[in-house]
Design an enzyme around this catalytic site. Structure first.
Site: not given
Ligand code: EPZ
Length: 423
Positions: A123, A308
C-alpha cells in the site's frame, strides 16, 4: 484484547441500522484543515479508526469534539499550530496520509510520516505524492517522513492517475480546492465516499464538477468556509450485514441501505439465489432456498464489486452449491481469511490473487484468528451458520470498522457474545 464467540443458530429476522461510512468520515475529517471555520459532521460512525483520526487532528492543534454519543463530530482547525503528523499515530491508521494534501494547500508546508505497509499489502502512497508534485509541491522523503513544501501555494494541474486510487484521489481533490487555477483529475476514483467528500467541499465553497465519474475538475478558490454535512451510509457495513441472512437464512431489513451503493454486490447475491428488495427504510435481504449457488467474483474499483466485501462474500460461498472463483485484483495479499475459514472446514485453494472455493454442506465452528478488518467480520459471518461455536480472537481489528457487531447481529437472533480475552 476481546474475542467474539458466535454459535451457529437458526434463521435471522429483524432490522439492522447501518451507520455512516468509516471511509467517508476518514476523508471528511481532514477536510477541516482546509478552512479555519467550524466543520460539523453528522451521522458519524462510532469506531476506533475515527478516534485515531481525532487524535491525529488534535495533535496538529485542531479541535475535534464528539457530541451526541459520537454521532456528531464538531471540528475546527482554527488553532492549527503543528504541521507534523507523527509516526506513532500514522502507523496505526494509513488514512492519516489524508492530512497531507489539506495541510499543504492551507499553509504551504506539511510533514507527514509515511504510513508503512499493512496486512493486506504494501500500500504505497506514490500516487498521492505524484499528484501533489504535479500541483507544484516539492517533496523530500527522509527518515520515514514526507517533507512537503509549496512556497506560494499549490497550482492547478492536470493529474492523470496510472491506476485508480481512492486515497490519492481524495488527497488531490482536497488540495486542489485551494490551488491557484484549474485542476483536472483523470482516471479518478468513483467511490461514493469521493462523491460525499466533493459534496461536503462544495458546501464549504469549493468549485468541483464531475465527482463520481473518472474525471473531476476543480477551480481553486481563495478560501473555504465552514459547513455541516451528513456522512454517507457505509456501503461496506451494509454489504457485510446483507450477508448475515444470506448465510444464516431468514429475512433482515438493513435500515438506511440504498441499492445504488451496493449494486454490483447485490447483483452477485441475486445470482447466488438471495433476494434483495428496496423498502422505504432501506433494503430487505431474504434467503429462501436451503443452499446458495456458487458464483464467480472479480474485485474492481467502484462501481465494480468492492474489494472490501470480498472476504465476506467468500464466507457465503464456502457453503454454496458448486465451485466459485474469487479474483482479488486490488490488493496483493487479501486472502488471509482463507486459512481461517479452512480451519472451519471450508475447501479453498489460493493461488496468487485467485481463490477457488468448493462449497461444502456446512462449516464447523472452531477457534480462529482475525488478521485484518474485513477478514475478521467474514469469520463471524461464517460462524453464524457453522455447527457449534466459533471463537474469533483479536477483534480489535473488527472494532476499527464495525460498531458493536455483537449487538447488531444479536438483535436479529444471532447467538453471539463478546468476552474479554486475557490470553
Ligand atoms: C481505500 O484505501 C479504503 N480505505 C480501503 O478500505 C479500500 O480497500 C481501498 O480504498 C480500495 O477501495 C479508506 O478509504 C480509508 P487505494 P486506499 O489507494 O485509498 C495501490 C477497509 O477495509 N496504490 O484505492 O489506500 C494500493 O496499494 C479499507 O476499510 C498504489 O500503488 O486504497 C492498492 O493496491 C482497506 N499507490 C490499490 O492502489 C498509491 O499511491 C488501491 O488502493 C495508492 C494506492
Amino acid at each position: 484484547m476481546d474475542r467474539i464467540v458466535v454459535t451457529g443458530n437458526g434463521p435471522l429476522s429483524g432490522q439492522i441500522p447501518i451507520a455512516g461510512a468509516k471511509n467517508a468520515c476518514l476523508t471528511l475529517m481532514p477536510a477541516t484543515l482546509l478552512s479555519d471555520e467550524p466543520l460539523t459532521l453528522t451521522n458519524a460512525p462510532r469506531l476506533s479508526d475515527i478516534r485515531t483520526m481525532t487524535t491525529l487532528l488534535q495533535s496538529l492543534g485542531a479541535e475535534v469534539s464528539a457530541l451526541n454519543d459520537g454521532k456528531v463530530l464538531a471540528l475546527s482547525s482554527h488553532g492549527l499550530n503543528n504541521h507534523t503528523a507523527e509516526y506513532d499515530i500514522v502507523r496505526k491508521m494509513r488514512a492519516s496520509i489524508l492530512v497531507l494534501g489539506p495541510m499543504l494547500a492551507r499553509d504551504g508546508h506539511a510533514v507527514v510520516s509515511l504510513p508503512g505497509g499493512c496486512a493486506i499489502g504494501a500500500r504505497p502512497v506514490d500516487l498521492h505524492l505524484k499528484a501533489l508534485e504535479a500541483m507544484g509541491a516539492t517533496l523530500d522523503l527522509r527518515d520515514g517522513y514526507v517533507h512537503a513544501e509549496a512556497r506560494g501555494g499549490l497550482k492547478g494541474a492536470v493529474v492523470e492517475f496510472p491506476m485508480v486510487s481512492v486515497g490519492a484521489t481524495e488527497n488531490a481533490l482536497m488540495a486542489a480546492t485551494l490551488a491557484k487555477g484549474t485542476t483536472v483529475l483523470k482516471n479518478a476514483a468513483r467511490e461514493p465516499e469521493i462523491v460525499d467528500l466533493a459534496q461536503c467541499l462544495r458546501k464549504m465553497g469549493a468549485q468541483i464538477e464531475g465527482e463520481g465519474t473518472s474525471t473531476i475538475t476543480i477551480q481553486g478558490v481563495e478560501r473555504l468556509h465552514g459547513a455541516t454535512h451528513p456522512v454517507v451510509t457505509d456501503r461496506i457495513e451494509l454489504g457485510t450485514y446483507m450477508l448475515a441472512p444470506a448465510i444464516a437464512g431468514g429475512e433482515v431489513e438493513l435500515l438506511g441501505g440504498k441499492l445504488s451503493l451496493v449494486a454490483a454486490f447485490a447483483e452477485k447475491l441475486e445470482a447466488a439465489g438471495i433476494s434483495v428488495t428496496e423498502t422505504e427504510r432501506g433494503l430487505t435481504v431474504t434467503r429462501k432456498g436451503d443452499r446458495v449457488q456458487a458464483v464467480d467474483v472479480v474485485t474492481e474499483p467502484f462501481p465494480g464489486f468492492p474489494t472490501d466485501l470480498q472476504a465476506q462474500m467468500m464466507a457465503l460461498l464456502c457453503t454454496a452449491e458448486g465451485t466459485s472463483v474469487l479474483n482479488e485484483t486490488i490488493f496483493e495479499n487479501r486472502f488471509m481469511h482463507a486459512p481461517e475459514l479452512t480451519r472451519m472446514g471450508a475447501r479453498i485453494e489460493v493461488h496468487g490473487g485467485t481463490a477457488r472455493v468448493t462449497g461444502v454442506e456446512r462449516l464447523k465452528g472452531a477457534p480462529v484468528m482475525a488478521t485484518d478488518l474485513r477478514a475478521s467480520v467474514s469469520l463471524i459471518l461464517a460462524g453464524l451458520a457453522a455447527e457449534g461455536e466459533t471463537v474469533v480472537s483479536r477483534v480489535y481489528h473488527l472494532d476499527r470498522g464495525y460498531e458493536r457487531v455483537e449487538e447488531k447481529l444479536g438483535a436479529v437472533g444471532a447467538m453471539i457474545r463478546r468476552e474479554r480475552d486475557d490470553g
